[in-house]
Design a protein around this motif. Structure first.
Motif, PDB file in Angstrom:
ATOM      1  N   PHE A   1      -2.813  34.732  99.842  1.00 45.40           N
ATOM      2  CA  PHE A   1      -2.454  33.643  98.930  1.00 45.40           C
ATOM      3  C   PHE A   1      -3.343  32.428  99.178  1.00 45.40           C
ATOM      4  O   PHE A   1      -3.789  31.766  98.234  1.00 45.40           O
ATOM      5  CB  PHE A   1      -0.986  33.251  99.110  1.00 45.40           C
ATOM      6  CG  PHE A   1      -0.014  34.298  98.654  1.00 45.40           C
ATOM      7  CD1 PHE A   1      -0.373  35.252  97.712  1.00 45.40           C
ATOM      8  CD2 PHE A   1       1.273  34.340  99.159  1.00 45.40           C
ATOM      9  CE1 PHE A   1       0.518  36.225  97.281  1.00 45.40           C
ATOM     10  CE2 PHE A   1       2.171  35.311  98.742  1.00 45.40           C
ATOM     11  CZ  PHE A   1       1.797  36.253  97.804  1.00 45.40           C
ATOM     12  N   ARG A   2      -3.580  32.118 100.447  1.00 46.68           N
ATOM     13  CA  ARG A   2      -4.450  30.985 100.769  1.00 46.68           C
ATOM     14  C   ARG A   2      -5.861  31.206 100.232  1.00 46.68           C
ATOM     15  O   ARG A   2      -6.460  30.296  99.653  1.00 46.68           O
ATOM     16  CB  ARG A   2      -4.483  30.770 102.294  1.00 46.68           C
ATOM     17  CG  ARG A   2      -3.221  30.173 102.876  1.00 46.68           C
ATOM     18  CD  ARG A   2      -3.425  29.777 104.322  1.00 46.68           C
ATOM     19  NE  ARG A   2      -3.511  30.944 105.188  1.00 46.68           N
ATOM     20  CZ  ARG A   2      -2.475  31.484 105.819  1.00 46.68           C
ATOM     21  NH1 ARG A   2      -1.262  30.959 105.669  1.00 46.68           N
ATOM     22  NH2 ARG A   2      -2.629  32.545 106.593  1.00 46.68           N
ATOM     23  N   ARG A   3      -6.368  32.405 100.428  1.00 48.79           N
ATOM     24  CA  ARG A   3      -7.722  32.697  99.960  1.00 48.79           C
ATOM     25  C   ARG A   3      -7.803  32.681  98.441  1.00 48.79           C
ATOM     26  O   ARG A   3      -8.798  32.215  97.861  1.00 48.79           O
ATOM     27  CB  ARG A   3      -8.171  34.034 100.523  1.00 48.79           C
ATOM     28  CG  ARG A   3      -8.457  33.979 102.017  1.00 48.79           C
ATOM     29  CD  ARG A   3      -8.462  35.336 102.673  1.00 48.79           C
ATOM     30  NE  ARG A   3      -9.446  36.243 102.083  1.00 48.79           N
ATOM     31  CZ  ARG A   3      -9.512  37.548 102.363  1.00 48.79           C
ATOM     32  NH1 ARG A   3      -8.638  38.082 103.210  1.00 48.79           N
ATOM     33  NH2 ARG A   3     -10.434  38.296 101.811  1.00 48.79           N
TER      34      ARG A   3
ATOM     35  N   LEU B   1      -5.946  24.094 100.801  1.00 44.89           N
ATOM     36  CA  LEU B   1      -6.369  23.213 101.884  1.00 44.89           C
ATOM     37  C   LEU B   1      -6.232  23.918 103.237  1.00 44.89           C
ATOM     38  O   LEU B   1      -7.065  23.720 104.131  1.00 44.89           O
ATOM     39  CB  LEU B   1      -5.539  21.929 101.864  1.00 44.89           C
ATOM     40  CG  LEU B   1      -5.911  20.855 102.890  1.00 44.89           C
ATOM     41  CD1 LEU B   1      -7.376  20.500 102.799  1.00 44.89           C
ATOM     42  CD2 LEU B   1      -5.048  19.615 102.697  1.00 44.89           C
ATOM     43  N   ASP B   2      -5.207  24.746 103.390  1.00 49.76           N
ATOM     44  CA  ASP B   2      -5.064  25.546 104.620  1.00 49.76           C
ATOM     45  C   ASP B   2      -6.302  26.413 104.841  1.00 49.76           C
ATOM     46  O   ASP B   2      -6.786  26.546 105.965  1.00 49.76           O
ATOM     47  CB  ASP B   2      -3.828  26.450 104.527  1.00 49.76           C
ATOM     48  CG  ASP B   2      -2.523  25.680 104.633  1.00 49.76           C
ATOM     49  OD1 ASP B   2      -2.563  24.527 105.096  1.00 49.76           O
ATOM     50  OD2 ASP B   2      -1.491  26.241 104.237  1.00 49.76           O
TER      51      ASP B   2
ATOM     52  N   ARG C   1     -11.452  27.663 107.621  1.00 54.44           N
ATOM     53  CA  ARG C   1     -12.894  27.907 107.611  1.00 54.44           C
ATOM     54  C   ARG C   1     -13.633  26.868 108.442  1.00 54.44           C
ATOM     55  O   ARG C   1     -14.606  27.190 109.123  1.00 54.44           O
ATOM     56  CB  ARG C   1     -13.414  27.905 106.165  1.00 54.44           C
ATOM     57  CG  ARG C   1     -12.889  29.079 105.354  1.00 54.44           C
ATOM     58  CD  ARG C   1     -13.474  29.103 103.959  1.00 54.44           C
ATOM     59  NE  ARG C   1     -12.946  30.231 103.196  1.00 54.44           N
ATOM     60  CZ  ARG C   1     -13.639  30.942 102.331  1.00 54.44           C
ATOM     61  NH1 ARG C   1     -14.906  30.647 102.087  1.00 54.44           N
ATOM     62  NH2 ARG C   1     -13.082  31.942 101.676  1.00 54.44           N
ATOM     63  N   ARG C   2     -13.189  25.630 108.382  1.00 52.78           N
ATOM     64  CA  ARG C   2     -13.818  24.597 109.203  1.00 52.78           C
ATOM     65  C   ARG C   2     -13.644  24.904 110.691  1.00 52.78           C
ATOM     66  O   ARG C   2     -14.574  24.740 111.480  1.00 52.78           O
ATOM     67  CB  ARG C   2     -13.207  23.235 108.878  1.00 52.78           C
ATOM     68  CG  ARG C   2     -13.715  22.626 107.578  1.00 52.78           C
ATOM     69  CD  ARG C   2     -12.979  21.353 107.276  1.00 52.78           C
ATOM     70  NE  ARG C   2     -13.582  20.622 106.162  1.00 52.78           N
ATOM     71  CZ  ARG C   2     -13.016  19.592 105.556  1.00 52.78           C
ATOM     72  NH1 ARG C   2     -11.818  19.184 105.955  1.00 52.78           N
ATOM     73  NH2 ARG C   2     -13.625  18.974 104.558  1.00 52.78           N
TER      74      ARG C   2
ATOM     75  N   GLU D   1     -25.366  27.085 104.128  1.00 56.85           N
ATOM     76  CA  GLU D   1     -24.971  27.497 102.771  1.00 56.85           C
ATOM     77  C   GLU D   1     -23.553  28.037 102.739  1.00 56.85           C
ATOM     78  O   GLU D   1     -22.809  27.814 101.779  1.00 56.85           O
ATOM     79  CB  GLU D   1     -25.950  28.557 102.265  1.00 56.85           C
ATOM     80  CG  GLU D   1     -25.871  28.787 100.764  1.00 56.85           C
ATOM     81  CD  GLU D   1     -26.294  27.576  99.951  1.00 56.85           C
ATOM     82  OE1 GLU D   1     -25.636  27.293  98.921  1.00 56.85           O
ATOM     83  OE2 GLU D   1     -27.275  26.908 100.340  1.00 56.85           O
ATOM     84  N   ALA D   2     -23.146  28.743 103.801  1.00 57.00           N
ATOM     85  CA  ALA D   2     -21.809  29.346 103.842  1.00 57.00           C
ATOM     86  C   ALA D   2     -20.707  28.293 103.877  1.00 57.00           C
ATOM     87  O   ALA D   2     -19.554  28.592 103.553  1.00 57.00           O
ATOM     88  CB  ALA D   2     -21.693  30.268 105.050  1.00 57.00           C
ATOM     89  N   ARG D   3     -21.051  27.063 104.269  1.00 61.92           N
ATOM     90  CA  ARG D   3     -20.033  26.013 104.385  1.00 61.92           C
ATOM     91  C   ARG D   3     -19.897  25.169 103.119  1.00 61.92           C
ATOM     92  O   ARG D   3     -18.982  24.348 103.020  1.00 61.92           O
ATOM     93  CB  ARG D   3     -20.356  25.099 105.575  1.00 61.92           C
ATOM     94  CG  ARG D   3     -20.262  25.786 106.936  1.00 61.92           C
ATOM     95  CD  ARG D   3     -20.324  24.762 108.052  1.00 61.92           C
ATOM     96  NE  ARG D   3     -19.230  23.817 107.931  1.00 61.92           N
ATOM     97  CZ  ARG D   3     -19.237  22.606 108.498  1.00 61.92           C
ATOM     98  NH1 ARG D   3     -20.293  22.199 109.186  1.00 61.92           N
ATOM     99  NH2 ARG D   3     -18.195  21.797 108.354  1.00 61.92           N
ATOM    100  N   VAL D   4     -20.773  25.363 102.158  1.00 63.19           N
ATOM    101  CA  VAL D   4     -20.712  24.572 100.927  1.00 63.19           C
ATOM    102  C   VAL D   4     -19.394  24.786 100.171  1.00 63.19           C
ATOM    103  O   VAL D   4     -18.771  23.817  99.726  1.00 63.19           O
ATOM    104  CB  VAL D   4     -21.930  24.863 100.021  1.00 63.19           C
ATOM    105  CG1 VAL D   4     -21.756  24.205  98.657  1.00 63.19           C
ATOM    106  CG2 VAL D   4     -23.209  24.369 100.681  1.00 63.19           C
TER     107      VAL D   4
END
Length: 229
Positions: free
Chosen positions: A14-16, A61-62, A67-68, A97-100
């Motif tokens: 659900f988060r994803r 936001l979770d 990811r952060r 790029e993966a963090r954009v």
């Protein structure tokens, strides 16, 4: 043997799904039906697991925060001085790029939750009263111009957004202290630079590498000015 259901794993999906919807369309696209469609399941399945008052933006936001946190596992160790300052500031920037996507989702959520402080003449309630006067010549008794506009009020994400901004300021303060700078104006300038670089990277106007290069130049300039002083 009864089947064991991994509810934690389902919530992860659900988060994803909420994250992907905000990334691709925006917070306005979030609904239980949209989450169900993204996962290819029935909306009733989503409703059984999510409370009626669950904030889908909170789920997105979770995923941003997850990811952060994951990106911190790969930070270099043993840094000091200006090198450590740069690394700390890079953590607040989509430096790869993966963090954009995570920063894009963050920006969209933050802007969606933002409540501007406006004058009395600029509120939706005042606008409704002005329209009533223009249309009818008077304000109906059931239209109270002091009534908040639909959807107004405290946003459930406000506290988490404030916590993030506080964290950013603390990280910037620590980075500046490492290069010998403790000016309030410099903190503001560095925060503004980070916000600007993040926005440009999310819009595709800068590559993450170019954003990092600009940040490196900023930190080097700070270190040089501190040494000269």
């Amino acid at each position: 043997m009864p089947r064991l259901i991994d509810y934690a794993s389902r919530f992860d999906f659900f988060r994803r799904a909420a994250f992907v919807l905000v990334r691709d369309v925006g917070p306005q696209a979030l609904s239980r039906r949209a989450v169900a469609a993204a996962l290819g399941i029935s909306v009733n399945s989503v409703r059984r697991l999510l409370a009626e008052d669950a904030d889908l933006r909170g789920l997105a936001l979770d995923e941003v925060e997850r990811r952060r946190s994951r990106s911190l596992w790969h930070r270099p160790r043993g840094l000091a001085g200006a090198d450590l300052a740069l690394d700390l500031l890079r953590q607040l920037l989509p430096d790869e790029e993966a963090r954009v996507p995570e920063e894009l989702v963050w920006l969209r959520l933050a802007l969606d939750a933002r409540r501007l402080v406006v004058g009395e003449q600029d509120t939706a309630a005042a606008l409704r009263a002005e329209h009533a006067i223009a249309d009818r010549g008077f304000v109906p008794e059931d239209l109270d111009p002091t009534t908040p506009a639909p959807g107004a009020g405290d946003d459930p994400l406000a506290g988490r957004l404030t916590d993030h901004h506080t964290h950013r300021a603390l990280v910037v303060d620590r980075a500046l202290a490492l290069v010998g700078v403790e000016e309030v104006q410099e903190r503001r300038r560095t925060l503004a630079l980070l916000d600007g670089l993040t926005l440009h990277a999310c819009l595709g106007r800068l590559t993450p590498e170019e954003a990092v290069s600009a940040l490196e130049h900023h930190v080097a300039s700070l270190a040089t000015s501190a040494t000269a002083a």
